[in-house]
Enzyme design. Structure first.
Site, PDB file in Angstrom:
ATOM      1  N   ASP A 155      -5.801 -31.505 -10.652  1.00 54.43           N
ATOM      2  CA  ASP A 155      -6.372 -31.861 -11.660  1.00 54.43           C
ATOM      3  C   ASP A 155      -7.696 -31.021 -11.664  1.00 54.43           C
ATOM      4  O   ASP A 155      -8.766 -31.554 -12.214  1.00 54.43           O
ATOM      5  CB  ASP A 155      -6.890 -33.477 -11.704  1.00 54.43           C
ATOM      6  N   ARG A 225     -12.673 -30.257 -14.294  1.00 58.21           N
ATOM      7  CA  ARG A 225     -11.871 -31.655 -13.812  1.00 58.21           C
ATOM      8  C   ARG A 225     -11.160 -32.251 -15.196  1.00 58.21           C
ATOM      9  O   ARG A 225     -11.694 -32.209 -16.154  1.00 58.21           O
ATOM     10  CB  ARG A 225     -12.976 -32.426 -13.167  1.00 58.21           C
ATOM     11  N   GLU A 233      -4.252 -36.320  -3.954  1.00 63.26           N
ATOM     12  CA  GLU A 233      -4.917 -35.389  -3.238  1.00 63.26           C
ATOM     13  C   GLU A 233      -3.892 -34.665  -2.424  1.00 63.26           C
ATOM     14  O   GLU A 233      -2.721 -35.050  -2.313  1.00 63.26           O
ATOM     15  CB  GLU A 233      -5.953 -36.179  -2.397  1.00 63.26           C
ATOM     16  N   ARG A 267     -18.826 -30.491 -11.972  1.00 62.56           N
ATOM     17  CA  ARG A 267     -17.536 -29.893 -12.449  1.00 62.56           C
ATOM     18  C   ARG A 267     -17.917 -30.500 -14.159  1.00 62.56           C
ATOM     19  O   ARG A 267     -18.188 -31.494 -14.325  1.00 62.56           O
ATOM     20  CB  ARG A 267     -16.448 -30.612 -12.044  1.00 62.56           C
TER      21      ARG A 267
END
Length: 335
Positions: A155, A225, A233, A267
């Protein structure tokens, strides 16, 4: 032999030098296209010899005669395709459509033999890129082609935007502009040590000189993002798969990014469109991300996640996969 098939064979089976050599398949292409290359090779071979590949019978239930009939149909379908398939997904769709009505075990066996996506894993994206900026968008960016190494996980991606872009040129710091000019002049004198020092100044300011079409472009660096989704993760189940899938769809492509704001890691949080594909929709339907309901309430994201759940694709193959926000919370607690 048909020109379309000859071109496809030459294009797909031509070895590439841009991939990690360890990732190359038996036809000298990347692991992401080896199935497409192998099928193109075998269609080329079949049209010249009328022989189906050895080993296929171990994956299908029908006879060699039936297999030859499939290959005749596939050769014709590939010649008629405009443009011919260029990705494993496109090749899988052509096989499925061409062999519609044949035994499910044969179609899936043929796809498995070439390592192509099975029918239930194929994604049909439906969202169209907006023709005007949606409410809440702070600004829009159009990036330079994305490097595979720029994809951090499922992502997050780092992108670069040319400073020739009107928005970027209006906010380009003077010292960065001057450093780029000095670097160019130093390189013309072949003083590469001095040029590297100027490039370090550029990089430290959040910019970079990007090679592009036998030239270099001064570009601003952004970390993006993906808005509304949360991928596993890297250390979680399906974390690596999510990164690989996002890399496959973004690598080498210029992106349209609609930026809504920044997160606490500085981000940009935004929607990404790649070749008119809404990337968040793709990742959700692939079963490689959750709808991040804590930060995004869009009902279509919920619908796309439910679609993947019902098909049990990707991470939804597990009945109760751990959510990445819970995983991060537990990890922080453990530390």
């Amino acid at each position: 032999m048909g020109n379309a098939l000859r071109f496809l064979y030459g294009h797909c089976c031509k070895p590439t030098t841009s991939d990690d050599p360890q990732s190359l398949g038996p036809h000298g292409v990347s692991s992401s296209t080896v199935g497409l290359s192998a099928l193109a090779h075998d269609l080329f071979h079949f049209e010249n010899t009328s022989q189906v590949p050895e080993g296929l019978s171990k994956h299908v239930v029908s006879s060699k005669k039936a297999q030859a009939n499939w290959f005749r149909k596939l050769v014709d379908a590939w010649k008629d395709a405009k443009p011919p398939p260029r990705t494993p997904e496109e090749a899988a769709r052509l096989v499925i459509l061409t062999l519609k009505g044949h035994k499910k075990a044969d179609v899936e066996g043929l796809l498995t033999f070439y390592g192509l996506p099975l029918p239930h894993t194929l994604v049909e994206v439906t969202a169209q890129p907006p023709t005007s900026l949606p409410h809440g968008v702070k600004f829009e960016m159009h990036t330079l082609p994305v490097d595979a190494k720029a994809v951090a996980d499922g992502d997050t991606v780092t992108v670069y935007v040319s400073t020739a872009d009107p928005r970027e040129s209006s906010v380009l710091p003077r010292n960065v502009h001057e450093a780029a000019l000095h670097r160019s002049e130093a390189r013309s004198r072949r003083n590469y040590e001095e040029a590297d020092a100027f490039h370090k100044q550029i990089i430290d300011a959040g910019y970079r000189m990007i090679p592009f079409e036998n030239d270099e472009i001064l570009a601003k660096k952004y970390r993006i993002r993906l808005r509304g989704i949360d991928a596993p993760e890297s250390a979680m189940p399906y974390g690596k798969e999510a990164k690989i899938e996002l890399t496959k769809i973004l690598q080498g492509k210029s992106l349209r990014v609609l930026v809504y704001g920044e997160d606490r890691y500085q981000r940009c949080v935004g929607d990404i469109y790649c070749n008119n594909i809404f990337v968040q929709e793709f990742m959700l339907k692939k079963g490689l991300a959750w709808h991040y309901t804590a930060y995004d309430k869009r009902p279509e994201l919920e619908t796309w996640e439910k679609e993947a759940r019902s098909k049990r694709v990707g991470l939804w193959a597990s009945r109760n996969p751990e959510k990445p926000w819970d995983w991060r919370k537990n990890k922080r607690g453990g530390n």
